[in-house]
Every structure is written in structure tokens, then in C-alpha cells.
Motif scaffolding. Structure first.
Motif, PDB file in Angstrom:
ATOM      1  N   ASP A  20      26.927   7.633  15.278  1.00 36.81           N
ATOM      2  CA  ASP A  20      25.786   7.227  16.108  1.00 36.81           C
ATOM      3  C   ASP A  20      24.818   8.382  16.329  1.00 36.81           C
ATOM      4  O   ASP A  20      23.602   8.217  16.255  1.00 36.81           O
ATOM      5  CB  ASP A  20      26.281   6.707  17.456  1.00 36.81           C
ATOM      6  CG  ASP A  20      26.993   5.377  17.318  1.00 36.81           C
ATOM      7  OD1 ASP A  20      26.957   4.803  16.208  1.00 36.81           O
ATOM      8  OD2 ASP A  20      27.591   4.914  18.313  1.00 36.81           O
ATOM      9  N   ARG A  21      25.386   9.566  16.595  1.00 35.92           N
ATOM     10  CA  ARG A  21      24.523  10.737  16.819  1.00 35.92           C
ATOM     11  C   ARG A  21      23.684  11.010  15.577  1.00 35.92           C
ATOM     12  O   ARG A  21      22.501  11.337  15.669  1.00 35.92           O
ATOM     13  CB  ARG A  21      25.379  11.978  17.127  1.00 35.92           C
ATOM     14  CG  ARG A  21      26.196  11.892  18.410  1.00 35.92           C
ATOM     15  CD  ARG A  21      25.330  11.998  19.656  1.00 35.92           C
ATOM     16  NE  ARG A  21      24.883  10.683  20.112  1.00 35.92           N
ATOM     17  CZ  ARG A  21      25.681   9.757  20.669  1.00 35.92           C
ATOM     18  NH1 ARG A  21      26.952  10.001  20.872  1.00 35.92           N
ATOM     19  NH2 ARG A  21      25.180   8.584  21.031  1.00 35.92           N
ATOM     20  N   ILE A  22      24.297  10.883  14.415  1.00 35.30           N
ATOM     21  CA  ILE A  22      23.577  11.154  13.178  1.00 35.30           C
ATOM     22  C   ILE A  22      22.473  10.137  12.966  1.00 35.30           C
ATOM     23  O   ILE A  22      21.341  10.475  12.595  1.00 35.30           O
ATOM     24  CB  ILE A  22      24.549  11.166  11.980  1.00 35.30           C
ATOM     25  CG1 ILE A  22      25.495  12.367  12.094  1.00 35.30           C
ATOM     26  CG2 ILE A  22      23.797  11.226  10.665  1.00 35.30           C
ATOM     27  CD1 ILE A  22      26.499  12.468  10.978  1.00 35.30           C
ATOM     28  N   ASP A  23      22.779   8.892  13.256  1.00 37.93           N
ATOM     29  CA  ASP A  23      21.758   7.861  13.125  1.00 37.93           C
ATOM     30  C   ASP A  23      20.591   8.110  14.073  1.00 37.93           C
ATOM     31  O   ASP A  23      19.429   7.978  13.693  1.00 37.93           O
ATOM     32  CB  ASP A  23      22.370   6.476  13.408  1.00 37.93           C
ATOM     33  CG  ASP A  23      22.970   5.854  12.153  1.00 37.93           C
ATOM     34  OD1 ASP A  23      22.599   6.305  11.042  1.00 37.93           O
ATOM     35  OD2 ASP A  23      23.788   4.929  12.263  1.00 37.93           O
ATOM     36  N   GLU A  24      20.916   8.490  15.286  1.00 38.56           N
ATOM     37  CA  GLU A  24      19.857   8.783  16.256  1.00 38.56           C
ATOM     38  C   GLU A  24      18.946   9.881  15.742  1.00 38.56           C
ATOM     39  O   GLU A  24      17.717   9.791  15.866  1.00 38.56           O
ATOM     40  CB  GLU A  24      20.475   9.232  17.584  1.00 38.56           C
ATOM     41  CG  GLU A  24      20.966   8.093  18.463  1.00 38.56           C
ATOM     42  CD  GLU A  24      21.775   8.610  19.654  1.00 38.56           C
ATOM     43  OE1 GLU A  24      22.590   7.846  20.187  1.00 38.56           O
ATOM     44  OE2 GLU A  24      21.597   9.801  20.010  1.00 38.56           O
ATOM     45  N   LEU A  25      19.554  10.922  15.175  1.00 36.01           N
ATOM     46  CA  LEU A  25      18.754  12.032  14.670  1.00 36.01           C
ATOM     47  C   LEU A  25      17.849  11.580  13.526  1.00 36.01           C
ATOM     48  O   LEU A  25      16.676  11.976  13.447  1.00 36.01           O
ATOM     49  CB  LEU A  25      19.665  13.179  14.211  1.00 36.01           C
ATOM     50  CG  LEU A  25      20.195  14.064  15.341  1.00 36.01           C
ATOM     51  CD1 LEU A  25      21.312  14.969  14.844  1.00 36.01           C
ATOM     52  CD2 LEU A  25      19.053  14.885  15.941  1.00 36.01           C
ATOM     53  N   ALA A  26      18.399  10.751  12.645  1.00 36.15           N
ATOM     54  CA  ALA A  26      17.590  10.245  11.540  1.00 36.15           C
ATOM     55  C   ALA A  26      16.443   9.397  12.078  1.00 36.15           C
ATOM     56  O   ALA A  26      15.287   9.516  11.640  1.00 36.15           O
ATOM     57  CB  ALA A  26      18.452   9.436  10.578  1.00 36.15           C
TER      58      ALA A  26
END
Lengths: 195, 195
Positions: free
Chosen positions: A64-70
DNA sequence: ACCTGAACACCGTTCAAGT
DNA sequence: ACCTGAACACCGTTCAAGT
């Protein structure tokens, strides 16, 4: 299309993710897997069934954190900010997360190191793409040096986040680190030092 | 003045150091201590007697390398080179060693992280001092940004060396990494990106 | 189909017994 | 004084047995 899990399987899966997230922030990336399973109230075999490797577990915990960053990268790129500013702002978000979340840092570190494991390169693929577009725009606006590649930029950010944590004096100063990195990234023609 | 060791103690000590160096370069910093003892032909207790912690062992294994680097810093500073050049050249030597010797990197990383353990801060003390003098001279010559501190510079170099190894494409390019770092260290007034 | 937990291999560390 | 190696604790991983 992942076929739906049995009810107990899904419950265990979620408990494991929750406890893993806790353990990783509390005890670091090397937190005991056995402990995670115990705290989730499942046998250790169950953990391995759901997450064959530690990387798999890390990947799911921080997906989820990675998706948010993207998402944020895309958003910043379309925000009307000058391209250099959009890149700088996003790098700050990235660095903040990398410093705050040790597990995320380890995961992305591994992703950039080999990029082989499908799980890892899969979860970081969108991130790399989004970052690449920010960089391209900044380059075209003359805000980033022409020879800088996306992977290189991400590796450097990763490194700076690690260096920040090495500083003993209080909480790491994200801005300070980025100033050092970005003023290098911008490139200049003053070469009082040369190689 | 360390009182002389008994002959067998000294022999074991040296065998351990030799095998440890091998193991660290071959299997990384987390090489099995038991294995090191076995290969040296001694009991595991003997290893612990000589080197109570893994850091102690690392420190002794790389003490010579650290001394060499400190010597080189002094030498470069007195070589008549422009101060900025002397600093750049030395940083290149440092980065090369950090990239080549994983054990040294781990050791200095720990040294800069807390700097508490006497063994560690002891062995890296001369290095820090020598680096500080190079930096001061470079600053006075206007070749390094005025607000850069020694510890910060070393931490950044350490980080850049780690970033270099993350690159999957062949052997890490030291120069390339340093160009990125140094052009940041030099500081410039073009701020197409700002924080 | 999924889960459990005993079993195995491995590693770090300590310490009683030996020389 | 120094060394040895068994003993202990701990962790990751597998797999036969259970539901």
C-alpha cells in the motif's frame, strides 16, 4: 484473478500481515518469523504457506505504501508545479517514507539491487515508472542533469535515506540530506574539485 | 603497552584474523563465527576470548586498511595539490575501499552510526581527523560548501558506496557515483529545484 | 484445502573441564 | 593462562499428521 480464499485462510493471512507490520517497525526487518506467527496465533507452517520468503511478506506489508508513493508521483507530475519542483517534492516524500519505515527501505533496496524476483520488481515497477516520468519532465525543463538515469536517482535517494539514519544527532534531517543530494543532481559547472 | 601473548595464544590470534578476513570477503559480514573458528583450527571459545564481539573482530581485521586511508589523507593534504583536488582524490580512495571491502564498509558504518563503542570510535578516530583537515582546507579554498561537516561528508560517502553496489550492471562505477556526490558537495547557486 | 507443531539444521554464546 | 568442545537458546524451514 486470485481465487477467493477460504474464510479461515483469509483471516490468518490478514492477522499475519498485521503482526508482521508491527514486528518490522518494532524489531527491524530481521524480526523473528516464528514470533510473527505466534503473535498471529497460527503455526509457523501457515506463515510459509502464505509468504514463502521474507521478501514476499515484506512486499505485501508495504504494498500500500508503495502504491501511495506511485500515486503521489503521478499527482505531483500533473499538479502544474514546475517539473523540477514536482520531482524535488516527490523525492522528499520518498525519502521521508524510506527513513520512517525500515521495512520499506529494505524492500526497495532489494528491489533495486537485483530486480529479479517477480514479486519485488512487480511491486516496485509502477513506482519506477512514475519516478521516471517525473525525471524526464524535469530534464526537459533543464532542472535535472541530462545524464541522470531513473534507477540511479532512486538508488541515490535510497542511499541518502540510509546515511540520514546513520547521523546520531536526533531524528534524521530529511531536508538537509536532500539539499546535498539535489544540488548534486541539478548539476553545475563550477568544478573546483574534479575527478 | 599490550603485554606479550603466550606463543600459542598469539598463533591462534593470527590464524583467526587471517581466516576472518577470508570469510568476510567470501561470505559477507555475517559470516559464521563458528566456521571461522573451525577453519582456524581453534575452539569457538577461543574466538570469543580474543574478540568478544563481531565488531571487535571486524575492527582488528580492517585496522590496517583504516590506517592506510588515514595516512593517505595526510599525504594528499601535504602533496601540494589544490585542496579541493586533494579532498576529491582522497574521497575516491575511500569510496573504492568501501565498495571493495564489504567488511570495512560495515565497520565504518557502525563507527559513524553510534560512535560509542570504544574499539570502533578508536579505530576510526584518526580517519575522521584526517578527513576533517582535508575538508577544512578545501572549504577555505572555496572548493567545498561552507556548511558541510566532516561526519556528514563521511556518512554521505558511505551511503554513495552502498548505492553503487545496488547497481546491478557490472562492477560499480566509483567515479560516476562520486561525480554525483561531489557536484552536490561543491554547492552551486542554480536552484531549478528547491525544498 | 488448509492448519498445526514437532523435527531438523544451523548459528551464537557460555562455561566446566582440561592442559 | 589459555584452550576445547559440549550445552543451551534461538531461529528458519520442512513435512507428516490432523481437521
Amino acid at each position: 484473478m486470485p481465487k477467493p480464499m477460504r474464510a479461515d485462510a483469509r483471516r490468518n493471512y490478514e492477522r499475519l500481515l498485521k503482526e508482521a507490520a508491527l514486528a518490522f517497525t518494532e524489531h527491524g526487518v530481521d524480526a523473528s518469523l516464528d514470533d510473527i506467527a505466534k503473535r498471529a496465533g497460527v503455526g509457523s507452517g501457515t506463515l510459509y504457506r502464505h509468504f514463502p520468503t521474507r521478501q514476499d511478506l515484506l512486499g505485501e506489508v508495504y504494498a500500500d505504501r508503495i502504491d501511495e508513493l506511485a500515486d503521489q508521483a503521478v499527482e505531483f507530475g500533473a499538479s502544474g508545479r514546475p517539473p523540477g519542483q514536482a520531482l524535488a517534492d516527490w523525492l522528499q516524500k520518498l525519502a521521508e517514507q524510506l527513513i520512517r519505515l525500515r521495512g520499506l527501505r529494505a524492500l526497495l533496496g532489494a528491489a533495486m539491487a537485483d530486480g529479479s524476483t517477480p514479486v519485488i520488481s512487480g511491486c516496485s515497477g509502477r513506482l519506477t515508472d512514475a519516478a521516471g516520468e517525473l525525471l524526464t519532465a524535469a530534464r526537459q525543463a533543464g532542472a535535472a542533469r541530462a545524464d541522470l538515469e531513473t534507477a540511479e536517482m532512486l538508488r541515490l535517494t535510497h542511499a541518502v535515506a540510509m546515511a540520514a539514519e546513520l547521523g546520531a544527532d536526533g531524528p534524521p534531517d530529511v531536508r538537509r540530506c536532500l539539499v546535498l543530494m539535489i544540488e548534486g543532481i541539478c548539476g553545475d559547472d563550477r568544478r573546483a574539485m574534479s575527478l
